[in-house]
Motif scaffolding. Structure first.
Motif, PDB file in Angstrom:
ATOM      1  N   GLY A 169       0.825  -1.201   0.000  1.00 42.65           N
ATOM      2  CA  GLY A 169       0.000   0.000   0.000  1.00 42.65           C
ATOM      3  C   GLY A 169       0.863   1.256   0.000  1.00 42.65           C
ATOM      4  N   LEU A 170       1.942   1.228   0.781  1.00 44.05           N
ATOM      5  CA  LEU A 170       2.875   2.354   0.786  1.00 44.05           C
ATOM      6  C   LEU A 170       3.505   2.538  -0.584  1.00 44.05           C
ATOM      7  CD1 LEU A 170       4.686   4.477   2.255  1.00 44.05           C
ATOM      8  CD2 LEU A 170       6.277   2.589   2.693  1.00 44.05           C
ATOM      9  N   ALA A 171       3.894   1.431  -1.216  1.00 42.11           N
ATOM     10  CA  ALA A 171       4.535   1.518  -2.528  1.00 42.11           C
ATOM     11  C   ALA A 171       3.600   2.164  -3.545  1.00 42.11           C
ATOM     12  CB  ALA A 171       4.953   0.127  -2.997  1.00 42.11           C
ATOM     13  N   LYS A 172       2.340   1.786  -3.533  1.00 45.44           N
ATOM     14  CA  LYS A 172       1.380   2.375  -4.466  1.00 45.44           C
ATOM     15  C   LYS A 172       1.188   3.863  -4.193  1.00 45.44           C
ATOM     16  CE  LYS A 172      -1.166  -1.984  -4.672  1.00 45.44           C
ATOM     17  NZ  LYS A 172      -2.418  -2.672  -4.249  1.00 45.44           N
ATOM     18  N   ALA A 173       1.034   4.207  -2.924  1.00 48.25           N
ATOM     19  CA  ALA A 173       0.818   5.613  -2.580  1.00 48.25           C
ATOM     20  C   ALA A 173       2.043   6.452  -2.921  1.00 48.25           C
ATOM     21  CB  ALA A 173       0.490   5.733  -1.091  1.00 48.25           C
ATOM     22  N   THR A 174       3.225   5.898  -2.675  1.00 46.75           N
ATOM     23  CA  THR A 174       4.452   6.636  -2.964  1.00 46.75           C
ATOM     24  C   THR A 174       4.643   6.816  -4.463  1.00 46.75           C
ATOM     25  OG1 THR A 174       5.429   5.679  -0.964  1.00 46.75           O
ATOM     26  CG2 THR A 174       6.923   6.718  -2.517  1.00 46.75           C
ATOM     27  N   ALA A 175       4.350   5.778  -5.234  1.00 44.88           N
ATOM     28  CA  ALA A 175       4.437   5.896  -6.690  1.00 44.88           C
ATOM     29  C   ALA A 175       3.484   6.958  -7.212  1.00 44.88           C
ATOM     30  CB  ALA A 175       4.145   4.548  -7.343  1.00 44.88           C
ATOM     31  N   ARG A 176       2.328   7.063  -6.589  1.00 42.15           N
ATOM     32  CA  ARG A 176       1.372   8.090  -7.016  1.00 42.15           C
ATOM     33  C   ARG A 176       1.910   9.496  -6.722  1.00 42.15           C
ATOM     34  NH1 ARG A 176      -2.850   5.974  -5.143  1.00 42.15           N
ATOM     35  NH2 ARG A 176      -3.884   5.394  -7.082  1.00 42.15           N
ATOM     36  N   GLU A 177       2.600   9.658  -5.601  1.00 41.71           N
ATOM     37  CA  GLU A 177       3.191  10.970  -5.289  1.00 41.71           C
ATOM     38  C   GLU A 177       4.209  11.376  -6.352  1.00 41.71           C
ATOM     39  OE1 GLU A 177       2.292  13.023  -3.014  1.00 41.71           O
ATOM     40  OE2 GLU A 177       0.927  11.735  -1.891  1.00 41.71           O
ATOM     41  N   TRP A 178       4.822  10.410  -6.968  1.00 45.12           N
ATOM     42  CA  TRP A 178       5.799  10.670  -8.033  1.00 45.12           C
ATOM     43  C   TRP A 178       5.129  10.839  -9.390  1.00 45.12           C
ATOM     44  CZ3 TRP A 178       8.452   5.968 -10.586  1.00 45.12           C
ATOM     45  CH2 TRP A 178       9.295   6.385 -11.636  1.00 45.12           C
ATOM     46  N   LEU A 179       4.326   9.844  -9.788  1.00 46.53           N
ATOM     47  CA  LEU A 179       3.801   9.803 -11.149  1.00 46.53           C
ATOM     48  C   LEU A 179       2.614  10.727 -11.376  1.00 46.53           C
ATOM     49  CD1 LEU A 179       3.858   5.916 -11.589  1.00 46.53           C
ATOM     50  CD2 LEU A 179       5.513   7.549 -12.547  1.00 46.53           C
ATOM     51  N   GLU A 180       1.785  10.871 -10.370  1.00 43.24           N
ATOM     52  CA  GLU A 180       0.536  11.617 -10.540  1.00 43.24           C
ATOM     53  C   GLU A 180       0.636  13.022  -9.967  1.00 43.24           C
ATOM     54  OE1 GLU A 180      -3.903   9.982 -10.331  1.00 43.24           O
ATOM     55  OE2 GLU A 180      -3.024  10.195  -8.328  1.00 43.24           O
ATOM     56  N   ARG A 181       1.168  13.131  -8.761  1.00 49.49           N
ATOM     57  CA  ARG A 181       1.208  14.440  -8.100  1.00 49.49           C
ATOM     58  C   ARG A 181       2.505  15.197  -8.355  1.00 49.49           C
ATOM     59  NH1 ARG A 181      -1.277  11.281  -3.612  1.00 49.49           N
ATOM     60  NH2 ARG A 181      -3.512  11.651  -3.765  1.00 49.49           N
ATOM     61  N   ASP A 182       3.537  14.487  -8.796  1.00 50.50           N
ATOM     62  CA  ASP A 182       4.824  15.105  -9.119  1.00 50.50           C
ATOM     63  C   ASP A 182       5.410  15.857  -7.929  1.00 50.50           C
ATOM     64  OD1 ASP A 182       6.937  15.589 -10.837  1.00 50.50           O
ATOM     65  OD2 ASP A 182       6.102  17.484 -11.575  1.00 50.50           O
ATOM     66  N   VAL A 183       5.215  15.287  -6.735  1.00 49.21           N
ATOM     67  CA  VAL A 183       5.773  15.880  -5.519  1.00 49.21           C
ATOM     68  C   VAL A 183       7.148  15.298  -5.225  1.00 49.21           C
ATOM     69  CG1 VAL A 183       5.448  16.208  -3.039  1.00 49.21           C
ATOM     70  CG2 VAL A 183       3.470  16.296  -4.579  1.00 49.21           C
ATOM     71  N   LEU A 184       7.276  13.980  -5.338  1.00 45.42           N
ATOM     72  CA  LEU A 184       8.547  13.303  -5.138  1.00 45.42           C
ATOM     73  C   LEU A 184       9.164  12.956  -6.489  1.00 45.42           C
ATOM     74  CD1 LEU A 184       7.517  10.783  -2.320  1.00 45.42           C
ATOM     75  CD2 LEU A 184       8.575  13.042  -2.046  1.00 45.42           C
ATOM     76  N   ASP A 185      10.495  12.889  -6.540  1.00 44.90           N
ATOM     77  CA  ASP A 185      11.129  12.414  -7.763  1.00 44.90           C
ATOM     78  C   ASP A 185      11.482  10.930  -7.603  1.00 44.90           C
ATOM     79  OD1 ASP A 185      13.587  12.211  -6.338  1.00 44.90           O
ATOM     80  OD2 ASP A 185      14.237  14.188  -6.997  1.00 44.90           O
ATOM     81  N   ARG A 186      11.965  10.332  -8.681  1.00 43.81           N
ATOM     82  CA  ARG A 186      12.219   8.892  -8.649  1.00 43.81           C
ATOM     83  C   ARG A 186      13.259   8.520  -7.592  1.00 43.81           C
ATOM     84  NH1 ARG A 186      12.784   4.187 -13.101  1.00 43.81           N
ATOM     85  NH2 ARG A 186      14.017   2.763 -11.818  1.00 43.81           N
ATOM     86  N   ALA A 187      14.317   9.296  -7.486  1.00 47.05           N
ATOM     87  CA  ALA A 187      15.362   8.966  -6.513  1.00 47.05           C
ATOM     88  C   ALA A 187      14.810   8.964  -5.090  1.00 47.05           C
ATOM     89  CB  ALA A 187      16.520   9.957  -6.637  1.00 47.05           C
ATOM     90  N   GLN A 188      13.956   9.933  -4.779  1.00 51.67           N
ATOM     91  CA  GLN A 188      13.363   9.994  -3.444  1.00 51.67           C
ATOM     92  C   GLN A 188      12.441   8.802  -3.196  1.00 51.67           C
ATOM     93  OE1 GLN A 188      11.673  13.879  -4.093  1.00 51.67           O
ATOM     94  NE2 GLN A 188      13.164  14.884  -2.753  1.00 51.67           N
ATOM     95  N   VAL A 189      11.663   8.441  -4.205  1.00 55.94           N
ATOM     96  CA  VAL A 189      10.772   7.285  -4.078  1.00 55.94           C
ATOM     97  C   VAL A 189      11.586   6.010  -3.868  1.00 55.94           C
ATOM     98  CG1 VAL A 189       9.102   5.850  -5.304  1.00 55.94           C
ATOM     99  CG2 VAL A 189       8.906   8.340  -5.381  1.00 55.94           C
TER     100      VAL A 189
END
Length: 217
Positions: A169-189
C-alpha cells in the motif's frame, strides 16, 4: 504492484501472429487504451482496431469487454514470478535495491495505465476489480518474502504477509506521489521504498519472534 512487462510490448504488424501472440497483442492494446481513456469510453471496436484484429477475436480470447478489462488490470498490478527469479544474487540490500528498481521501471513505463488500474479503472468499487487487486496484493506478499529471503519462514507468517501487504500500500501511494502528483522524484521514491523494506526485514520482522536462520544465496 507490478506489470508483466512483455504483455505491453506491442508487436509489429505485417506477419501472421500465432494465437498466443494475437492474444497478447489484443491485451497490450487494451492495457494502453484503458490507461488513456475511462473504461466507458473504450469500445471493443477501438481495441480491435488498435490491435489490427477482427472484433470477434476479442470475444474469442477474452469474452466480454469487462473480462478483457479485468485481465488488463491483473497484468498491470500483479508481480510476475519471473521478476523475482531474475533478481541478482547478493545480500538483502542488493536484492531490495533491484526489486525497487524493477518496480519503478515498470510503473514509470506504463504510468497512465498503471495508475488507472490501481484506481480500478474508473469503474467504481466493482467487486471483480476489487478481487483482482486483493489477489495481486496476496501474490505480492508471497513474492516479496521470496525476494528478501523469508519465503521458507513458517512462524508468524500471517503477520509477515500482513506487513508486506501494508508495504505494498505504501509503494502504491508513494508511486502516485511521483507519477501523478509530481511531488517526489524517482530517486526519493527509491530511497523511501528501499529503506522501508530493509527496515521491515531487519528491525520490524524480528520483533514478531526469534529471527529466522540466515539463508545463503
Amino acid at each position: 504492484m507490478g506489470v508483466r512487462a512483455s504483455t505491453t510490448d506491442v508487436r509489429p504488424r505485417g506477419r501472421r501472429l500465432e494465437p498466443d501472440e494475437r492474444r497478447e497483442q489484443i491485451l497490450s492494446c487494451a492495457v494502453r487504451l484503458f490507461g488513456e481513456r475511462p473504461y466507458a469510453e473504450v469500445s471493443t471496436t477501438d481495441i480491435a482496431r488498435a490491435a489490427g484484429v477482427a472484433r470477434g477475436l476479442i470475444n474469442h480470447y477474452f469474452g466480454t469487454k469487462k473480462d478483457l478489462f479485468i485481465e488488463a488490470v491483473r497484468v498491470l498490478v500483479t508481480i510476475p514470478a519471473g521478476a523475482i527469479e531474475q533478481l541478482p544474487e547478493g545480500d538483502l540490500a542488493t536484492r531490495v535495491d533491484a526489486s525497487v528498481t524493477w518496480f519503478l521501471d515498470v510503473v514509470s513505463r506504463h504510468s497512465t495505465s498503471w495508475l488507472a488500474a490501481v484506481d480500478g479503472g474508473g469503474v467504481g468499487r466493482d467487486p471483480d476489480i476489487e478481487r483482482v487487486l486483493a489477489e495481486a496484493d496476496e501474490i505480492a506478499a508471497d513474492r516479496i518474502l521470496v525476494a528478501v529471503g523469508l519465503d521458507g519462514v513458517a512462524e508468524h507468517r500471517d503477520e509477515l504477509r500482513a506487513m508486506i501487504r501494508a508495504y505494498c500500500g505504501l509503494a502504491k501511494a508513494t508511486a502516485r506521489e511521483w507519477l501523478e502528483r509530481d511531488v517526489l522524484d524517482r530517486a526519493q521514491v527509491h530511497i523511501l521504498l528501499a529503506a522501508t523494506l530493509v527496515t521491515l526485514v531487519e528491525k520490524v520482522f524480528p520483533t514478531l519472534g526469534p529471527p529466522p536462520p540466515a539463508r545463503s544465496r
